[in-house]
Motif scaffolding. Structure first.
Motif, mmCIF file in Angstrom:
data_model
loop_
_atom_site.group_PDB
_atom_site.id
_atom_site.type_symbol
_atom_site.label_atom_id
_atom_site.label_comp_id
_atom_site.label_asym_id
_atom_site.label_seq_id
_atom_site.Cartn_x
_atom_site.Cartn_y
_atom_site.Cartn_z
ATOM 1 N N LYS B 208 0.824 -1.214 0.000
ATOM 2 C CA LYS B 208 0.000 0.000 0.000
ATOM 3 C C LYS B 208 0.860 1.266 0.000
ATOM 4 N N VAL B 209 1.874 1.249 -0.830
ATOM 5 C CA VAL B 209 2.703 2.449 -0.947
ATOM 6 C C VAL B 209 2.627 2.927 -2.384
ATOM 7 N N THR B 210 2.236 4.176 -2.544
ATOM 8 C CA THR B 210 2.235 4.765 -3.879
ATOM 9 C C THR B 210 3.612 5.369 -4.141
ATOM 10 N N ILE B 211 4.130 5.094 -5.316
ATOM 11 C CA ILE B 211 5.452 5.667 -5.605
ATOM 12 C C ILE B 211 5.291 7.173 -5.805
ATOM 13 N N PRO B 212 6.022 7.968 -5.054
ATOM 14 C CA PRO B 212 5.828 9.446 -5.130
ATOM 15 C C PRO B 212 6.534 10.063 -6.325
ATOM 16 N N PHE B 213 6.089 9.669 -7.524
ATOM 17 C CA PHE B 213 6.748 10.208 -8.724
ATOM 18 C C PHE B 213 6.576 11.715 -8.775
ATOM 19 N N PRO B 214 7.625 12.416 -9.172
ATOM 20 C CA PRO B 214 7.462 13.868 -9.359
ATOM 21 C C PRO B 214 6.610 14.153 -10.581
ATOM 22 N N ASN B 215 6.181 15.347 -10.687
ATOM 23 C CA ASN B 215 5.363 15.788 -11.816
ATOM 24 C C ASN B 215 6.288 16.335 -12.898
ATOM 25 N N PRO B 216 6.219 16.006 -14.170
ATOM 26 C CA PRO B 216 5.305 15.027 -14.761
ATOM 27 C C PRO B 216 5.701 13.586 -14.444
ATOM 28 N N ARG B 217 4.746 12.739 -14.247
ATOM 29 C CA ARG B 217 5.058 11.359 -13.907
ATOM 30 C C ARG B 217 5.611 10.640 -15.134
ATOM 31 N N PRO B 218 6.331 9.543 -14.921
ATOM 32 C CA PRO B 218 6.979 8.853 -16.066
ATOM 33 C C PRO B 218 5.926 8.280 -17.002
ATOM 34 N N PRO B 219 6.275 8.241 -18.283
ATOM 35 C CA PRO B 219 5.334 7.654 -19.251
ATOM 36 C C PRO B 219 5.146 6.163 -18.972
ATOM 37 N N ALA B 284 10.197 4.639 -2.181
ATOM 38 C CA ALA B 284 8.963 3.903 -1.898
ATOM 39 C C ALA B 284 9.299 2.519 -1.354
ATOM 40 N N CYS B 285 10.363 1.909 -1.893
ATOM 41 C CA CYS B 285 10.768 0.584 -1.404
ATOM 42 C C CYS B 285 11.211 0.672 0.050
ATOM 43 N N GLN B 590 2.908 20.430 1.952
ATOM 44 C CA GLN B 590 2.221 19.527 2.865
ATOM 45 C C GLN B 590 2.854 18.143 2.799
ATOM 46 N N SER B 591 2.654 17.392 3.850
ATOM 47 C CA SER B 591 3.082 16.004 3.804
ATOM 48 C C SER B 591 1.886 15.157 3.390
ATOM 49 N N TRP B 592 2.155 13.957 2.927
ATOM 50 C CA TRP B 592 1.033 13.098 2.518
ATOM 51 C C TRP B 592 1.295 11.658 2.943
ATOM 52 N N GLN B 593 0.212 10.904 3.009
ATOM 53 C CA GLN B 593 0.311 9.500 3.425
ATOM 54 C C GLN B 593 1.021 8.671 2.368
ATOM 55 N N LEU B 594 1.595 7.549 2.820
ATOM 56 C CA LEU B 594 2.336 6.701 1.881
ATOM 57 C C LEU B 594 1.431 6.195 0.769
#
Lengths: 313, 1185
Positions: B208-219, B284-285, B590-594
């Motif tokens: 249940k961890v979303t990879i915190p890709f920066p914007n723009p996210r990878p194709p 994320a890992c 802001q911080s955000w949940q994993l």
């Protein structure tokens, strides 16, 4: 607001040798509440009695706005009808204490003046500036001396007062009389404002009178001084007085000369002439630095005590 | 009796319990010098054995290079642990307490740490200054140049002791967590390479961890694979391990770097966010592993590192744990940030120079350089190197750590920090910059700082670098610069670290850089001010309240303004010279949940733009643009302003583009119109609609207006008076000078002088006249006063003949003191202005002084002489000088006059006006302008007023004199200040309970300091003043922009024992009604006198003066002058029941004492009030008791 203490405590009807005379104060539109003022009276007994002392009554805690008319009416109308010769209110508005009982002032109703002006009181009498108030006020808790026409009247007044105090009889203050006195409130201030700007002719006259008297007095004094200077007194001494040939500035000049001399002495030998001088100077400087540091440390210590620790907000 | 619901004091007493005690004036009576008795003797137990002391002292040198995790964890904590045990033995009970509790333990820890260090430092400081004579007696503790002053140095030492980091429970707990996390991360299983989509799905389903890709996210179809392998290295970095962070911070931030193995990366990964994608996956890992192992103990969340959207980090904070007794123990206040990074050799440094492009656009190559992307990546590569750099500086330079702490405190107090939203200059940047400046940066690459500098010198020299060098124009280069660095500086500041090939200030935004420079300049200027101890302003004060810092505030929603830098440029261009500063404050990230997706950077929140105006130009209604001939410029002007630009022909014949704004009086101010126009045109209409503009809410409280021009008529009339009097012929003595000596003539009276006759009774303005010397004056004080009257009569007569349009008359005053001035000449011009002229005669002073020294005179005469001398000095020597000085300052600082008036209004509203002389208020306000530190001189009424209150709330008048240099040209020398301070201390020694002198206010004109404050205000009043200012400050601090100005000006009347509500008659509004039917009296006729005779008539003031005379020793009166039609009173506690005697100075009730023996005297409050009511008559509407 704390309620009147008298409602909860017994009010004495005599204290020391004073009789306590309650005076009912009428309510006014801005303060619609009945209040009682307490006037203390006793036969006057100054340390140095005068011929008038027997017919005098000493009052304490006179209402601030009382006038001679008020006092007269009080005794004449409500306390046996004794007749009053005159009333002397306590004049000195010294900051804290007043000496009591006040001896009767000879000058009449005039305020007591300070010594500074006592010198020129002869000039004062003629060159008085116009009055600026039409009705005097008296300090709260102040005193007055009432002189009755004779001893019998004063005794009667005291007796009546004692009786009234014992009987708890309500004595009214100022109801009728107020209408005859000069107005209080804005009218009084308006009158003051207009009296404070006297007619220039009157003012000129008063100043002229004063200055004439003043110069007369000055010349009289200088004559007296000259006389003192030249005539030995009964013991054969000649009084040393100021203002000899060189005039009044002599004293100051002498002081100045003395200081000049000191300065010259200092400059004669330069400050850095001897080695010990430089050494001492350096030492003194260092001592100053150390002292300054100690001083600062002490100050910081104090600051810490006052404000707690030095810490960013 | 009820104050308004918004009333200040009630609000404050509810919210600021500390101030309650001092708030009620009744309580203030009892307020004594209790602070002096508070037990503050703290034991400083120095019983630590010397050997151990040394050990702790050298702990930093025991650390081997790079401060590896292992060395930190073991050897260091060993040493520290021992130290902790030491404390345990000495003072066991203190350790039970909270960590943040200031107990003896802290004193010990710091005392122990600093004692040996101090002596070493002191020796160091003396070395370069050996040419100066320095006393050796105090171990070289005298500062002799290495600090601003002894006092400053002592305070700095004290501060450092308070903020130096130390090992407490918090630190210990954080270290344990570090060990545990290290084990977990090292033990986590590698994950095989997989595609972006696979990786995302895998992590989401398994942990249940979303990879915190920066914007723009990878194709989705990216060719590269994401992979996780055991980290190459795990290290603690940053201020925690360097011991350069202040311990007073609420949370302890520990940065843990996790170096990703280089095997995960390919050569071209620095391009197109690929590094950042891989980094995000790696993070994320780690997050998944930590969550699996420690989810019970720690809270995990993600955050953008320093608001840099490219670089998310994992933030680990402890959870609350259950204590033994089942109660919840609060979590220790620390946070561990896990920062993934890479080795310095993974990508080539020259590809990441600020001039290179690393984010290739899809279509064609050769696009714009991407400096911030490049530097952000480069910063990840240099994590270990930066640590090494700072650490080596800290070991070679003794004062380095202290200077770092001074620097970070200074930055923090100014709202600056490492994250982008806080400006991008923080603790780390400061430390790294100093470390670099120790190596180079000066001419020919010589170091700017020296290792032998004291902490203060390091701090000041670093500030100097910021202040003097415009790094956005010319980069500061340390070491070798790769060729094109200089050229790449594009308006953004650059400190180029050649050895590491990195721009240290890459995060700094243009507005933040300007702010930083400005603050640095301010601080340097302040530290250079020898008359001012700038310590508090440098390190203690927090300068982040927009109300105090800026004149106007614009608030926009961040959603509507995506490109803040563009908005900044537009506002800057559009507002031009109308504003001096634009100050952007962005919401922090802001911080955000994993499990949640990374939010778009700062999409919510308020963008706050503080504006510091230029008071001279801000209300200009017409702007001149380029001339019509200048086509290109005119075109760009038109493009910028759109339909607002007009081509106009001006009086001088020029035809140019121009802008015309509506004058601000009606609705929006000119500034607001422009700002709204610019936002509408260049951002969006929605943004304009949502924008809120806070204009100056305080100016409207002054009527009629804040401009100096309302005073012009009386100033002109004064000049007229001068000419008129000097032009009189045949005066007995020729006139030397006529001086103004009144608030109206120095632009400082609350109400500007009324100029229209019949509408307002003007109050005459005081002036003094001095004649040429003559020997014909009498040599006696009373006679001198009469002679003065004679002179004035003479002038009056001559003026009546020679001058048209003026009425003159002589007024009498000071009836009871005949050595004081007895008469004045009142001159009323038909146009309105009125003056009161008094004669200034030099000889009086000598005579009075002589009388004072005369031993043969009675004390009462001497007292009279003392009063006379003080009055003479005040009226003839000080006030004219003061008037000229303040008038001069008012024309120099446009906001000063109105600020003085508003501040006086504040004092009046709180009924303090009768006690605090207006000259003192003027000095207080002038101080805000001539000694504005830590700000610059206020440019609006609002900032001027609020800063004055702010200062007032902090002014400790018991221990500090108020000293103001009104000259504007540094006339007040340090020597003078020293002698003023000496005089102040002498007063305090002479009168320690402050019965006579409470406030001490001196200026270059009045070095006595007691001219206006002798006997008034009393300590009670001064305490109340401070309490009110404190309450106001607390409110300003708490409400900030939602502050309602009027609430600062209201205070309830229930604090007083009784209140006299004055009627309209008292203010001369209405003529007295004749309904009483007693017009037969002459008094009443006076009411119908013409207007000139009522000039200067103020019955309320006369009434108050009489009350003070009659009841002054029993009642303390409060009045607000014309601002508030009441007189309030408090019974003096000295009137408590006491045994009866004759000489009581108040009306009494004789009450039989309980024991029936004596008689007690109680104050007869009702009778006194009844008397007052009689006395006031129609002046009083009602008495409320």
């Amino acid at each position: 607001m704390v309620p009147m203490p008298s409602k909860h405590h017994a009010v004495a009807n005599a204290v020391n040798e004073f009789t306590v005379l309650p005076l009912a104060l009428p309510p006014t539109s801005s303060f619609p509440k009945k209040a009682t003022h307490y006037l203390y009276l006793r036969p006057n007994a100054p340390k140095l009695p005068t011929a008038d002392t027997p017919r005098e009554v000493f009052l304490v805690n006179v209402p601030v706005d009382s006038t001679e008319t008020h006092i007269r009416a009080l005794f004449a109308g409500q306390l046996g009808g004794s007749r009053i010769d005159r009333v002397d209110f306590e004049g000195a508005r010294a900051g804290k204490g007043i000496t009591a009982p006040v001896t009767s002032v000879k000058k009449g109703r005039k305020r007591k003046r300070t010594d500074a002006e006592g010198n020129v009181s002869t000039a004062e009498e003629v060159g008085k500036l116009p009055e600026t108030w039409d009705r005097e006020l008296h300090r709260s808790g102040g005193t007055a001396i009432v002189t009755f026409v004779d001893k019998a009247s004063s005794d009667l007044a005291m007796k009546e007062a004692r009786k009234a105090a014992k009987a708890g009889q309500e004595i009214q203050w100022s109801l009728v009389i107020e209408a005859q006195a000069k107005l209080l409130g804005s009218a009084r201030y308006t009158a003051h404002h207009s009296l404070a700007y006297p007619d220039s002719a009157v003012l000129q006259q008063s100043v002229d009178d004063f200055m004439t008297a003043f110069s007369a007095q000055e010349s009289a004094r200088s004559r007296a001084l000259t006389k003192q200077r030249s005539v030995p007194d009964s013991d054969g001494f000649v009084t040393v007085t100021r203002g000899g040939r060189a005039g009044p500035a002599r004293e100051e000049e002498a002081r100045e000369k003395g200081e000049e001399l000191k300065k010259r002495e200092k400059q004669r030998v330069g400050e850095d002439f001897y080695r010990f001088q430089t050494r001492e100077k350096r030492k003194a400087e260092q001592m100053d630095l150390v002292k300054g540091f100690e001083e600062d440390r002490r100050r910081l210590e104090e600051m810490r005590k006052r404000r707690g620790k030095v810490r960013p907000e | 009796m009820h104050g308004g619901p918004q009333s200040l004091v009630s609000l404050a007493s509810r919210k600021v319990p500390v101030t309650i005690h001092t708030l009620s004036p009744r309580e203030i009576w009892d307020f004594d010098l209790t602070y002096a008795h508070t037990p503050t003797d703290r034991r400083v137990n120095m019983a630590v054995p010397a050997s151990k002391r040394r050990k702790i002292e050298h702990e930093s040198s025991e650390e081997d290079d790079g401060a590896s995790f292992a060395s930190f964890g073991e050897s260091d904590s060993e040493a520290d642990h021992e130290a902790e045990q030491d404390v345990d033995v000495d003072n066991a009970n203190d350790l039970e307490g909270d960590v943040s509790d200031d107990g003896d333990e802290e004193e010990q820890a710091t005392g122990r740490g600093s004692a040996p260090k101090q002596s070493r430092k002191a020796q160091n400081e003396d070395r370069p200054k050996s040419q100066k004579p320095v006393s050796a007696s105090d171990g070289g503790a005298l500062t002799a140049g290495s600090f601003k002053s002894n006092m400053f140095r002592l305070q700095v030492d004290e501060l450092l002791q308070q903020i130096r980091p130390r090992r407490g429970k918090r630190e210990e707990s954080a270290e344990q967590a570090l060990h545990a996390l290290k084990r977990t991360i090292e033990g986590s299983a590698p994950r095989p390479a997989c595609s972006v989509v696979e990786a995302e799905r895998e992590l989401l389903t398994s942990s249940k961890v979303t990879i915190p890709f920066p914007n723009p996210r990878p194709p989705k179809d990216a060719k590269y694979k994401l992979e996780y392998a055991k980290p190459a290295n795990i290290n603690v970095v940053g201020s925690f391990v360097l011991k350069t962070s202040s311990r007073t911070k609420e949370t302890l931030d520990v940065d843990m770097s996790v170096t990703m193995p280089s095997s995960l990366f390919q050569d071209k990964d620095y391009l197109n966010y690929r590094y950042f994608y891989k980094r995000a996956y790696y993070l994320a890992c780690i997050a998944a592993a930590v969550q699996q192992a420690h989810s019970g103990e720690y809270d995990l969340c993600m955050q953008s590192f320093r608001d840099d959207g490219l670089k998310p980090v994992l933030v680990i904070a402890p959870k609350e744990s259950l204590g033994r007794g089942g109660d919840i123990k609060p979590a220790p206040n620390w946070r561990i940030n896990v920062l993934p990074c890479v080795g310095a050799d993974v990508f080539p440094a020259d590809k990441l120079l600020p001039s290179r492009n690393c984010v290739r656009p899809a279509e064609h190559a050769g696009a714009e350089p991407t400096p911030s992307y490049n530097s952000s990546l480069r910063a990840d590569m240099l994590m270990a190197q930066s640590l090494k750099l700072v650490h080596s500086a800290a070991t070679t330079c003794d004062a380095f750590r202290d200077a770092c702490m001074l620097g970070s405190t200074w930055l923090r107090q100014r709202g600056l920090g490492s994250s982008i939203s806080a400006g991008g200059v923080g603790n780390f940047e400061w430390a790294a910059l100093m470390a670099l400046l120790l190596q180079g940066g000066g001419n020919n690459g010589k170091p700017i700082l020296s290792e032998r500098y004291s902490s203060y010198q390091l701090f000041k020299a670093s500030l100097q670098v910021f202040a003097m060098k415009d790094m956005s124009k010319q980069a500061v280069i340390i070491g070798q610069a790769a060729g094109d660095v200089r050229a790449a500086a594009t308006g953004l500041p650059m400190v180029w670290d050649g050895a590491r090939s990195h721009n240290l200030l890459y995060k700094v935004q243009p507005w933040a850089y300007l702010q930083l420079r400005r603050e640095a300049r301010n601080t340097l200027e302040m530290l250079g001010d020898q008359l001012y101890d700038g310590f508090d302003a440098t390190f203690i004060l927090r300068l982040n309240n927009p109300l105090l810092c800026t004149d106007r505030v614009l608030e926009l929603s961040v959603e509507t303004v995506k490109d803040q830098r563009k908005l900044y440029d537009i506002l800057k261009q559009g507002l031009g010279d109308r504003v001096n500063q634009l100050h952007f404050r962005l919401p922090s990230g802001q911080s955000w949940q994993l499990s949640a997706a990374a939010p778009e950077y700062a999409s919510r929140g308020i963008l706050q733009i503080g504006i510091v105006i230029n008071p001279k130009t801000v209300d200009r209604t017409v702007d001149h643009g380029p001339t019509a001939e200048n086509k290109t410029e005119a075109n760009s002007f038109r493009k910028f302003w759109g339909e607002k630009a007009e081509l106009r022909r001006f009086k001088d014949g020029s035809i140019s583009e121009s802008l015309v704004w509506a004058s601000g009086e009606a609705g929006q101010s000119v500034l607001e119109q422009i700002v709204r126009f610019l936002i509408k045109r260049h951002v969006s209409e929605a943004a304009e609609a949502a924008a809120s503009f806070m204009s100056d809410a305080f100016s409207p409280m002054l009527r009629p207006g804040v401009s100096n021009a309302t005073f012009q008529p009386i100033v002109d009339a004064f000049k007229q008076l001068e000419t008129d009097v000097k032009g009189l012929e045949d005066l007995p003595l020729s006139v030397r000078q006529i001086m103004p000596a009144d608030a109206q003539l120095r632009y400082s009276s609350i109400q500007p002088p009324a100029t229209v006759p019949n509408r307002h009774r003007p109050m005459p303005a005081d002036v003094t006249i001095q004649f040429e010397g003559s020997a014909r004056w009498p040599d006696e004080l009373v006679a001198i006063q009469r002679t003065k009257i004679a002179f004035l009569l003479n002038i009056s007569d001559k003026m009546r003949e020679a001058v048209n349009g003026a009425t003159t008359r002589i007024g009498l005053e000071n009836r009871d003191h005949d050595i004081l001035n007895q008469g004045f000449l009142e001159i009323v011009y038909d146009a309105g202005p009125a003056f009161r002229m008094r004669v200034h005669h030099d000889r009086e002073q000598t005579l009075l002084e002589r009388q004072l020294k005369d031993k043969s005179l009675a004390p009462s005469a001497k007292e009279a002489a003392a009063v006379g001398l003080a009055t003479f000095k005040r009226n003839y020597l000080r006030t004219p000088g003061h008037t000229q000085a303040i008038a001069g300052l008012c024309s120099r600082y446009p906001a000063l006059s109105a600020t003085i008036r508003l501040t006086k209004k504040w004092f009046c509203s709180h009924l303090l006006a009768y006690h605090i002389p207006e000259e003192v208020v003027e000095l207080m306000v002038a101080r805000t302008f001539v000694q504005p530190w830590p700000w610059q001189a206020p440019s609006s009424v609002q900032t001027g007023f609020l800063r004055t209150l702010h200062w007032l709330s902090r002014w400790d008048w018991r221990a500090e004199p108020l000293i103001v240099d009104l000259s504007g040209s540094a006339e007040l020398k340090q020597y003078d200040v020293q002698s003023i301070k000496t005089r102040f201390e002498a007063w305090r020694k002479l009168d320690p309970s402050m019965n006579r002198i409470v406030l001490f206010a001196a200026s270059n004109i009045d070095t006595d300091g007691t001219t206006y404050t002798d006997g008034r205000p009393s300590r009670v009043i001064a305490s109340r003043m401070t309490a009110l200012a404190k309450a106001a400050s607390a409110q300003i601090e708490e409400l900030q922009l939602s502050l309602e100005p009027a609430s600062l000006f209201s205070s309830p009347l229930d604090d007083y024992d009784f209140v006299l509500h004055l009627s309209a008659v008292a203010w001369g509004g209405n003529k007295r009604s004749s309904s009483k039917g007693r017009t037969a009296f002459k008094n009443l006729e006076l009411a119908s006198l013409d207007d000139t005779s009522s000039v200067g008539f103020d019955p309320a003031a006369l009434f108050l003066d009489e009350l003070q005379d009659l009841y002054g020793s029993a009642v303390l009166f409060f009045s607000g002058g014309a601002e508030r039609p009441v007189i309030a009173g408090l019974w003096n506690p000295q009137t408590a029941p006491r045994s009866w005697k004759v000489n009581l100075a108040y009306s009494t009730v004789p009450v039989k004492a309980a024991n029936a023996e004596g008689v007690q005297a109680r104050i007869n409050k009702d009778a006194i009030l009844s008397e007052i009511a009689r006395l006031g008559g129609d002046l009083i509407e009602r008495v409320v008791a």
